[in-house]
Design a protein around this motif. Structure first.
Motif, PDB file in Angstrom:
ATOM      1  N   GLY A 145       0.807  -1.211   0.000  1.00  0.00           N
ATOM      2  CA  GLY A 145       0.000   0.000   0.000  1.00  0.00           C
ATOM      3  C   GLY A 145       0.839   1.260   0.000  1.00  0.00           C
ATOM      4  N   GLY A 146       1.951   1.249   0.740  1.00  0.00           N
ATOM      5  CA  GLY A 146       2.846   2.400   0.748  1.00  0.00           C
ATOM      6  C   GLY A 146       3.502   2.610  -0.593  1.00  0.00           C
ATOM      7  N   LEU A 147       3.841   1.518  -1.270  1.00  0.00           N
ATOM      8  CA  LEU A 147       4.435   1.631  -2.601  1.00  0.00           C
ATOM      9  C   LEU A 147       3.420   2.185  -3.584  1.00  0.00           C
ATOM     10  N   THR A 148       2.195   1.704  -3.507  1.00  0.00           N
ATOM     11  CA  THR A 148       1.137   2.217  -4.375  1.00  0.00           C
ATOM     12  C   THR A 148       0.984   3.730  -4.197  1.00  0.00           C
ATOM     13  N   ALA A 149       0.971   4.174  -2.945  1.00  0.00           N
ATOM     14  CA  ALA A 149       0.822   5.604  -2.670  1.00  0.00           C
ATOM     15  C   ALA A 149       1.975   6.409  -3.258  1.00  0.00           C
ATOM     16  N   ALA A 150       3.192   5.880  -3.161  1.00  0.00           N
ATOM     17  CA  ALA A 150       4.360   6.590  -3.686  1.00  0.00           C
ATOM     18  C   ALA A 150       4.284   6.724  -5.206  1.00  0.00           C
ATOM     19  N   ILE A 151       3.841   5.671  -5.880  1.00  0.00           N
ATOM     20  CA  ILE A 151       3.759   5.737  -7.343  1.00  0.00           C
ATOM     21  C   ILE A 151       2.631   6.659  -7.775  1.00  0.00           C
ATOM     22  N   LEU A 152       1.513   6.637  -7.049  1.00  0.00           N
ATOM     23  CA  LEU A 152       0.423   7.559  -7.356  1.00  0.00           C
ATOM     24  C   LEU A 152       0.877   9.007  -7.187  1.00  0.00           C
ATOM     25  N   ARG A 153       1.719   9.251  -6.175  1.00  0.00           N
ATOM     26  CA  ARG A 153       2.181  10.615  -5.898  1.00  0.00           C
ATOM     27  C   ARG A 153       3.245  11.073  -6.889  1.00  0.00           C
ATOM     28  N   ASP A 154       4.244  10.211  -7.127  1.00  0.00           N
ATOM     29  CA  ASP A 154       5.439  10.634  -7.865  1.00  0.00           C
ATOM     30  C   ASP A 154       5.503  10.123  -9.300  1.00  0.00           C
ATOM     31  N   GLY A 155       4.765   9.079  -9.616  1.00  0.00           N
ATOM     32  CA  GLY A 155       4.835   8.482 -10.945  1.00  0.00           C
ATOM     33  C   GLY A 155       5.906   7.423 -11.075  1.00  0.00           C
ATOM     34  N   TYR A 156       6.693   7.205 -10.021  1.00  0.00           N
ATOM     35  CA  TYR A 156       7.742   6.188 -10.052  1.00  0.00           C
ATOM     36  C   TYR A 156       8.162   5.863  -8.623  1.00  0.00           C
ATOM     37  N   ALA A 157       8.947   4.794  -8.496  1.00  0.00           N
ATOM     38  CA  ALA A 157       9.535   4.441  -7.204  1.00  0.00           C
ATOM     39  C   ALA A 157      10.849   3.715  -7.454  1.00  0.00           C
ATOM     40  N   PHE A 158      11.790   3.919  -6.557  1.00  0.00           N
ATOM     41  CA  PHE A 158      13.075   3.208  -6.561  1.00  0.00           C
ATOM     42  C   PHE A 158      13.138   2.399  -5.275  1.00  0.00           C
ATOM     43  N   LEU A 159      13.416   1.121  -5.400  1.00  0.00           N
ATOM     44  CA  LEU A 159      13.437   0.214  -4.258  1.00  0.00           C
ATOM     45  C   LEU A 159      14.798  -0.449  -4.144  1.00  0.00           C
ATOM     46  N   ARG A 160      15.388  -0.365  -2.972  1.00  0.00           N
ATOM     47  CA  ARG A 160      16.606  -1.117  -2.708  1.00  0.00           C
ATOM     48  C   ARG A 160      16.282  -2.605  -2.544  1.00  0.00           C
ATOM     49  N   ALA A 161      17.304  -3.431  -2.669  1.00  0.00           N
ATOM     50  CA  ALA A 161      17.118  -4.875  -2.742  1.00  0.00           C
ATOM     51  C   ALA A 161      16.353  -5.444  -1.556  1.00  0.00           C
ATOM     52  N   ASP A 162      16.718  -5.059  -0.335  1.00  0.00           N
ATOM     53  CA  ASP A 162      16.051  -5.625   0.837  1.00  0.00           C
ATOM     54  C   ASP A 162      14.562  -5.315   0.821  1.00  0.00           C
ATOM     55  N   ALA A 163      14.211  -4.094   0.488  1.00  0.00           N
ATOM     56  CA  ALA A 163      12.801  -3.714   0.436  1.00  0.00           C
ATOM     57  C   ALA A 163      12.078  -4.483  -0.664  1.00  0.00           C
ATOM     58  N   MET A 164      12.726  -4.669  -1.802  1.00  0.00           N
ATOM     59  CA  MET A 164      12.091  -5.378  -2.903  1.00  0.00           C
ATOM     60  C   MET A 164      11.870  -6.842  -2.544  1.00  0.00           C
ATOM     61  N   ARG A 165      12.841  -7.476  -1.922  1.00  0.00           N
ATOM     62  CA  ARG A 165      12.659  -8.881  -1.521  1.00  0.00           C
ATOM     63  C   ARG A 165      11.510  -9.014  -0.527  1.00  0.00           C
ATOM     64  N   ASP A 166      11.404  -8.058   0.394  1.00  0.00           N
ATOM     65  CA  ASP A 166      10.300  -8.095   1.357  1.00  0.00           C
ATOM     66  C   ASP A 166       8.952  -7.972   0.644  1.00  0.00           C
ATOM     67  N   LEU A 167       8.889  -7.135  -0.383  1.00  0.00           N
ATOM     68  CA  LEU A 167       7.650  -6.974  -1.132  1.00  0.00           C
ATOM     69  C   LEU A 167       7.303  -8.223  -1.940  1.00  0.00           C
ATOM     70  N   LEU A 168       8.306  -8.910  -2.439  1.00  0.00           N
ATOM     71  CA  LEU A 168       8.064 -10.117  -3.230  1.00  0.00           C
ATOM     72  C   LEU A 168       7.633 -11.302  -2.376  1.00  0.00           C
ATOM     73  N   ALA A 169       8.078 -11.346  -1.139  1.00  0.00           N
ATOM     74  CA  ALA A 169       7.897 -12.531  -0.295  1.00  0.00           C
ATOM     75  C   ALA A 169       6.460 -13.030  -0.209  1.00  0.00           C
ATOM     76  N   PRO A 170       5.445 -12.183  -0.050  1.00  0.00           N
ATOM     77  CA  PRO A 170       4.070 -12.708   0.056  1.00  0.00           C
ATOM     78  C   PRO A 170       3.540 -13.342  -1.225  1.00  0.00           C
ATOM     79  N   PHE A 171       4.233 -13.156  -2.346  1.00  0.00           N
ATOM     80  CA  PHE A 171       3.699 -13.597  -3.623  1.00  0.00           C
ATOM     81  C   PHE A 171       4.293 -14.912  -4.111  1.00  0.00           C
ATOM     82  N   GLY A 172       5.179 -15.500  -3.337  1.00  0.00           N
ATOM     83  CA  GLY A 172       5.719 -16.794  -3.714  1.00  0.00           C
ATOM     84  C   GLY A 172       7.201 -16.895  -3.445  1.00  0.00           C
ATOM     85  N   PRO A 173       7.763 -18.064  -3.710  1.00  0.00           N
ATOM     86  CA  PRO A 173       9.189 -18.277  -3.454  1.00  0.00           C
ATOM     87  C   PRO A 173      10.065 -17.790  -4.597  1.00  0.00           C
ATOM     88  N   LEU A 174      11.345 -17.739  -4.314  1.00  0.00           N
ATOM     89  CA  LEU A 174      12.371 -17.441  -5.319  1.00  0.00           C
ATOM     90  C   LEU A 174      13.359 -18.609  -5.348  1.00  0.00           C
TER      91      LEU A 174
END
Length: 239
Positions: free
Chosen positions: A3-32
């Motif tokens: 939800g926080g990422l959605t808000a950032a993209i709605l506000r700015d039109g883009y987002a930059f995510l460091r690796a740790d944050a991106m892995r945390d976001l991916l985790a609920p959607f399945g394994p790697l």
């Protein structure tokens, strides 16, 4: 967290995510669980033979998927990649056929998790979308002795879709490769460099343009490359 990422993209039109944050976001959607094989598949890309600048520095593979309102994502038959000249004046206007992403990579856990994350995020940004055309691109940009590699030879651009994810898979023996985000009136909105696997850029392609500076080899005697997965989502009329 999404939800926080959605808000950032709605506000700015883009987002930059460091690796740790991106892995945390991916985790609920399945394994790697196949990530090692997924990343290694970049060592088996074919050279892009459509380079209008005559460059021999880009390798790639491509796949198309579809998703409907039910959330299921299915791979489509292999087909060309096409961009209008409006969006890609260097390579647009023609159907470009690239070798397909290997079946075991395209249906593996890492790709499935990444695509499921994108469908959830972009669905939250466009809840009225009836369905999505999804394209996945494996890119390797090589820097050769005395020859820079150009991640975006078309310059600052839009892809002609709705949303784009750029996920760094590997970065070896290179300098530069700075991503810049511009408003449609040309103002620079931000810049950053993808340096670690899972660093990511997400853009609303309708609102902003993006481009990446060329990369050069640190040690010209050693392999030098930038590997990214680019995933694009474009609305389709029917579910």
């Amino acid at each position: 967290m999404i939800g926080g990422l959605t808000a950032a993209i709605l506000r700015d039109g883009y987002a930059f995510l460091r690796a740790d944050a991106m892995r945390d976001l991916l985790a609920p959607f399945g394994p790697l669980s196949d990530w090692a094989a997924f990343a290694d598949s970049w060592n088996h890309l074919e050279r892009d033979e459509y380079m209008a600048d005559g460059g021999r520095y880009r390798r790639r593979r491509h796949a198309v998927y579809g998703a409907g309102r039910d959330g299921r994502i299915a791979r489509a038959p292999h087909q060309p990649h096409y961009q209008a000249l409006e969006y890609n004046p260097l390579h647009g206007g023609i159907a470009r056929w690239f070798d397909p992403i290997a079946p075991e990579i395209g249906s593996g856990s890492s790709m499935g998790t990444i695509l499921a994350f994108c469908r959830s995020l972009f669905g939250s940004l466009a809840p009225d979308a009836r369905g999505w055309r999804i394209e996945a691109h494996q890119f390797r940009i090589e820097a050769q002795p005395g020859v820079e590699g150009r991640p975006t030879p078309e310059g600052m651009h839009r892809d002609g879709v709705d949303y784009v994810l750029v996920l760094l898979v590997a970065r070896c023996n290179i300098v530069s490769g700075i991503t810049a985000i511009h408003a449609l009136d040309g103002r620079e909105l931000g810049s950053f460099t993808l340096t670690e696997p899972f660093d990511a850029a997400i853009v609303n392609d309708r609102r902003v343009a993006h481009g990446v500076t060329p990369v050069d080899a640190i040690d010209p005697a050693a392999p030098a490359y930038r590997d990214v997965l680019v995933v694009t989502f474009a609305r389709r009329e029917s579910a």
